[in-house]
Design a protein around this motif. Structure first.
Motif, PDB file in Angstrom:
ATOM      1  N   VAL A   1     -11.978  -7.315  -5.636  1.00 32.38           N
ATOM      2  CA  VAL A   1     -11.373  -6.394  -6.593  1.00 32.38           C
ATOM      3  C   VAL A   1     -11.169  -7.061  -7.946  1.00 32.38           C
TER       4      VAL A   1
ATOM      5  N   SER B   1     -10.203  -5.835 -12.417  1.00 27.92           N
ATOM      6  CA  SER B   1      -9.688  -4.783 -13.285  1.00 27.92           C
ATOM      7  C   SER B   1     -10.167  -4.970 -14.712  1.00 27.92           C
TER       8      SER B   1
ATOM      9  N   GLU C   1       2.019   6.834  -6.673  1.00 26.32           N
ATOM     10  CA  GLU C   1       1.037   7.888  -6.943  1.00 26.32           C
ATOM     11  C   GLU C   1       1.678   9.267  -6.804  1.00 26.32           C
TER      12      GLU C   1
ATOM     13  N   SER D   1       2.548   1.771  -3.290  1.00 28.86           N
ATOM     14  CA  SER D   1       1.578   2.283  -4.254  1.00 28.86           C
ATOM     15  C   SER D   1       1.376   3.783  -4.070  1.00 28.86           C
ATOM     16  N   GLU D   2       1.347   4.218  -2.820  1.00 28.20           N
ATOM     17  CA  GLU D   2       1.220   5.652  -2.548  1.00 28.20           C
ATOM     18  C   GLU D   2       2.461   6.415  -3.008  1.00 28.20           C
TER      19      GLU D   2
ATOM     20  N   TYR E   1      -1.947  -3.558  -7.244  1.00 30.90           N
ATOM     21  CA  TYR E   1      -2.652  -2.818  -6.195  1.00 30.90           C
ATOM     22  C   TYR E   1      -2.985  -1.411  -6.672  1.00 30.90           C
TER      23      TYR E   1
ATOM     24  N   LYS F   1       0.833  -1.205   0.000  1.00 36.79           N
ATOM     25  CA  LYS F   1       0.000   0.000   0.000  1.00 36.79           C
ATOM     26  C   LYS F   1       0.870   1.258   0.000  1.00 36.79           C
TER      27      LYS F   1
ATOM     28  N   THR G   1      -6.818   0.115  -7.232  1.00 36.52           N
ATOM     29  CA  THR G   1      -7.256   1.282  -6.454  1.00 36.52           C
ATOM     30  C   THR G   1      -7.327   2.563  -7.290  1.00 36.52           C
ATOM     31  N   HIS G   2      -6.934   2.482  -8.560  1.00 30.96           N
ATOM     32  CA  HIS G   2      -7.015   3.629  -9.476  1.00 30.96           C
ATOM     33  C   HIS G   2      -7.603   3.159 -10.805  1.00 30.96           C
TER      34      HIS G   2
END
Length: 264
Positions: free
Chosen positions: A200, A202, A76, A72-73, A101, A69, A105-106
């Motif tokens: 989840v 995609s 971003e 991933s941030e 991930y 996580k 989340t995007h």
């Protein structure tokens, strides 16, 4: 976190050639942007390529916090800082988990997702030998050969030792140090657990590149991948393991060439 990176600008080889967009590459555990020089240079024929050092790796900052996580941030933040939109995201192993991930989340953000030899599930932290091989004091060692001989007591696999030693740096003092945050990564043993929920999925255009002899992908994983990704292409390189971008580079790059040539 501000990540270190290497940029391979788009190489224009003909008047009519246009960039397909920015390409981001995320390395695996214990890796760095240094592992992706050849691939980065090759992919710059299609667009500008950014090979990132994820937190606790390469030239990027060290921290006690290490999770999919958070990585991933970090990604971003990097994309925002560089004003990159609709990138093509390629991730290997740990980098592949981060890439998936981020995609989950995007939704709708990526132009394409390329995942190398990892599935969207939990994995055990099975790297005790690697950690041990990088945890003995480096004081008193005057050569890489000496360090390699000591590492071999814990890690017999020459290929993996050479891979790890790409993160071994000789300082101006003549002493050696690991660029990796070995202690921090050792404390993050749950990094690959419980990353993805069952719901989840995609719709992103997705390519999975898998080694035919890989220990990281099972038949059940292939079924899981097909459930999670609706716009999916899976390519398997016969005889390949987890590091097909290196061991089977010709076949690997040819698959990427065929895939990226279809993007306008």
């Amino acid at each position: 976190m501000k990540l270190s990176y290497k940029l391979y600008p788009f190489q224009v080889n003909s008047e009519n050639q246009k960039s397909i967009g920015d390409i981001i590459i995320l390395h695996g555990l214990f890796g760095s942007s240094k592992n992706w020089v050849t691939v980065g240079k090759y992919l710059s024929n299609f667009g500008s390529v950014y090979t990132l050092d994820q937190r606790n790796h390469g030239e990027s900052p060290h921290t006690n916090e290490h999770s999919i996580k958070l990585m991933s941030e970090d990604l971003e933040e990097f994309l925002s800082d560089h004003q990159i939109k609709e990138p093509i995201l390629l991730g290997h192993s740990m980098g592949g988990l981060v890439a998936m991930y981020f995609d989950f989340t995007h939704p709708g953000f990526l132009k394409e997702l390329i995942i190398q030899d990892i599935a969207p599930r939990s994995y055990p932290f099975a790297y005790d030998k690697e950690i041990q091989a990088m945890s003995f004091p480096l004081d008193g060692f005057s050569s890489r050969n000496g360090i390699d001989a000591e590492m071999a007591k814990y890690l017999p696999d020459t290929f993996i030792r050479q891979f790890l030693q790409m993160s071994l740096e000789r300082m101006d003092s003549g002493e050696y140090r690991w660029k990796l945050n070995v202690a921090g990564l050792n404390q993050a043993r749950r990094v690959f657990e419980d990353v993805f929920s069952e719901i989840v999925s995609s719709k992103t255009k997705t390519l999975f590149l898998i080694g035919g002899n890989s220990e990281y992908i099972s038949k059940d994983d292939l079924d899981l991948i097909e459930k999670k990704f609706s716009n999916l292409l899976i390519k398997t390189i016969p005889g390949g393991g987890h590091y097909i971008h290196f061991t089977h580079q010709k076949e690997y790059l040819e698959i990427l060439r065929e895939d990226l040539s279809l993007i306008s």
